[in-house]
Design a protein around this motif. Structure first.
Motif, PDB file in Angstrom:
ATOM      1  N   ALA A  97      -9.515  -2.929  -5.364  1.00  0.00           N
ATOM      2  CA  ALA A  97     -10.750  -3.500  -5.906  1.00  0.00           C
ATOM      3  C   ALA A  97     -11.883  -3.469  -4.890  1.00  0.00           C
ATOM      4  CB  ALA A  97     -10.485  -4.927  -6.366  1.00  0.00           C
ATOM      5  N   LYS A  98     -11.604  -3.748  -3.648  1.00  0.00           N
ATOM      6  CA  LYS A  98     -12.641  -3.798  -2.621  1.00  0.00           C
ATOM      7  C   LYS A  98     -12.073  -3.256  -1.324  1.00  0.00           C
ATOM      8  CE  LYS A  98     -15.471  -7.087   0.043  1.00  0.00           C
ATOM      9  NZ  LYS A  98     -14.995  -6.616   1.353  1.00  0.00           N
ATOM     10  N   LYS A  99     -12.789  -2.340  -0.708  1.00  0.00           N
ATOM     11  CA  LYS A  99     -12.325  -1.809   0.568  1.00  0.00           C
ATOM     12  C   LYS A  99     -12.515  -2.874   1.639  1.00  0.00           C
ATOM     13  CE  LYS A  99     -12.635   2.474   1.600  1.00  0.00           C
ATOM     14  NZ  LYS A  99     -13.042   3.843   1.995  1.00  0.00           N
ATOM     15  N   PRO A 130     -22.466  -8.313   3.272  1.00  0.00           N
ATOM     16  CA  PRO A 130     -21.122  -7.786   3.009  1.00  0.00           C
ATOM     17  C   PRO A 130     -20.895  -6.389   3.565  1.00  0.00           C
ATOM     18  CG  PRO A 130     -22.440  -7.839   0.993  1.00  0.00           C
ATOM     19  CD  PRO A 130     -23.215  -8.574   2.030  1.00  0.00           C
ATOM     20  N   ASP A 181     -13.679  -8.938   6.739  1.00  0.00           N
ATOM     21  CA  ASP A 181     -12.939  -9.773   5.795  1.00  0.00           C
ATOM     22  C   ASP A 181     -11.756 -10.468   6.446  1.00  0.00           C
ATOM     23  OD1 ASP A 181     -14.366  -8.921   3.282  1.00  0.00           O
ATOM     24  OD2 ASP A 181     -13.616  -6.980   3.966  1.00  0.00           O
ATOM     25  N   ASN A 208      -2.058  -4.961  -4.864  1.00  0.00           N
ATOM     26  CA  ASN A 208      -2.949  -3.995  -5.487  1.00  0.00           C
ATOM     27  C   ASN A 208      -2.201  -2.802  -6.077  1.00  0.00           C
ATOM     28  OD1 ASN A 208      -5.978  -4.633  -5.169  1.00  0.00           O
ATOM     29  ND2 ASN A 208      -5.143  -5.193  -3.169  1.00  0.00           N
TER      30      ASN A 208
END
Length: 298
Positions: A6-8, A90, A95, A145
């Protein structure tokens, strides 16, 4: 079937010198051992100077293909990484942080190193300071994932053979109880649960409410309170490889008279870096316990 993450992820990466140079160093074990998860996730690594030099020396850039280089620590690389933890952009913020810490390396207690962990807790981002913790986190992020599970890690997810420590500062005890109630089923799978003083008593009260008076009365084995030496008692179990996972909910906004005891427990986990791991903030722990439940059921 194909899957798309979904998000790197953007991951800060640094290792103390003793975890870099040897062919079997923690850095090498992490990246080679997590090749499957890294290849699947395709994260961008923000790597502090000498750690990237070591990755080049060991031929690890074929695993980590997306890399941003930061300066050497002596030139402010670690300070810049702290800034990326708190950055609101972002496109720049990290993260999570993997900081493979050698507990006898003096740089691990430099102000920027301490601030890095504190800001990760404040900004609810994983701070992974052991080889075992970083490998598990990458494995869980990948499998949730859709990546296949890494069979090399299966033994560590057999929770009926595992021990976990549950610790919370005074201001965090209610959040610990809420987490434990929400994730009671996965915590109940562990062979052994340990806690310091008051937290252990509160968790046993919760267990009695859920499981009944007889079944819940000894759900957690309580040790002394932290200021009276409970952290040291748990540290011994970590060093003896009887506790692999430590959930230690910290209140980063208060000064603590027993700071040395807290550091002792974290130092024990870092001493057995290939075995033990510490989770320190609520949102990350919530996510981790959710993923842990799913991975342990595979």
């Amino acid at each position: 079937m194909s899957f798309t993450v979904a998000k790197k992820l953007r991951i800060g990466l640094i290792a103390n010198r003793s975890h870099q140079d040897a062919q079997d160093s923690a850095l090498v074990q992490l990246l080679r051992g997590s090749r499957q998860a890294i290849t699947f996730l395709q994260p961008e690594f923000v790597v502090v100077g000498r750690t990237l030099d070591a990755m080049v020396m060991h031929g690890l850039l074929d695993i980590c293909q997306h890399v941003e280089r930061f300066p050497y620590g002596r030139d402010g690389g670690l300070m810049k990484l702290v800034s990326r933890v708190v950055d609101s952009d972002p496109a720049k913020a990290v993260d999570a942080v993997i900081y493979l810490i050698d507990p006898v390396d003096p740089s691990s207690v430099f102000p920027e190193a301490v601030a890095l962990k504190r800001q990760c807790v404040i900004h609810r981002k994983p701070f992974l300071a052991t080889l075992a913790g970083a490998r598990e986190w990458l494995e869980l992020e990948a499998t949730i994932n859709g990546a296949p599970a890494d069979p090399a890690l299966n033994a560590s997810f057999a929770l009926n053979n595992e021990g976990i420590a549950l610790i919370a500062h005074d201001a965090m005890k209610e959040k610990m109880l809420a987490l434990a109630e929400k994730h009671f089923s996965v915590l109940d799978k562990f062979a052994y649960r340990y806690a310091t003083g008051t937290t252990g008593g509160l968790l046993n009260q919760l267990a009695k409410k859920i499981k009944g008076e007889a079944a819940g009365c000894d759900w957690v084995q309580p040790f002394l309170s932290g200021p009276l030496g409970g952290d040291a008692q748990l540290a011994e179990l970590v060093l003896d490889r009887k506790i692999r996972r430590i959930l230690f909910l910290e209140d980063p906004h208060v000064a603590r008279q027993h700071e040395a005891d807290i550091q002792l427990l974290e130092r024990a986990a870092r001493t057995v870096t290939d075995f033990a791991q510490v989770f320190s903030e609520v949102e990350g722990a919530d996510r981790w316990l959710t993923f842990l439940s799913e991975r342990s059921s595979l």
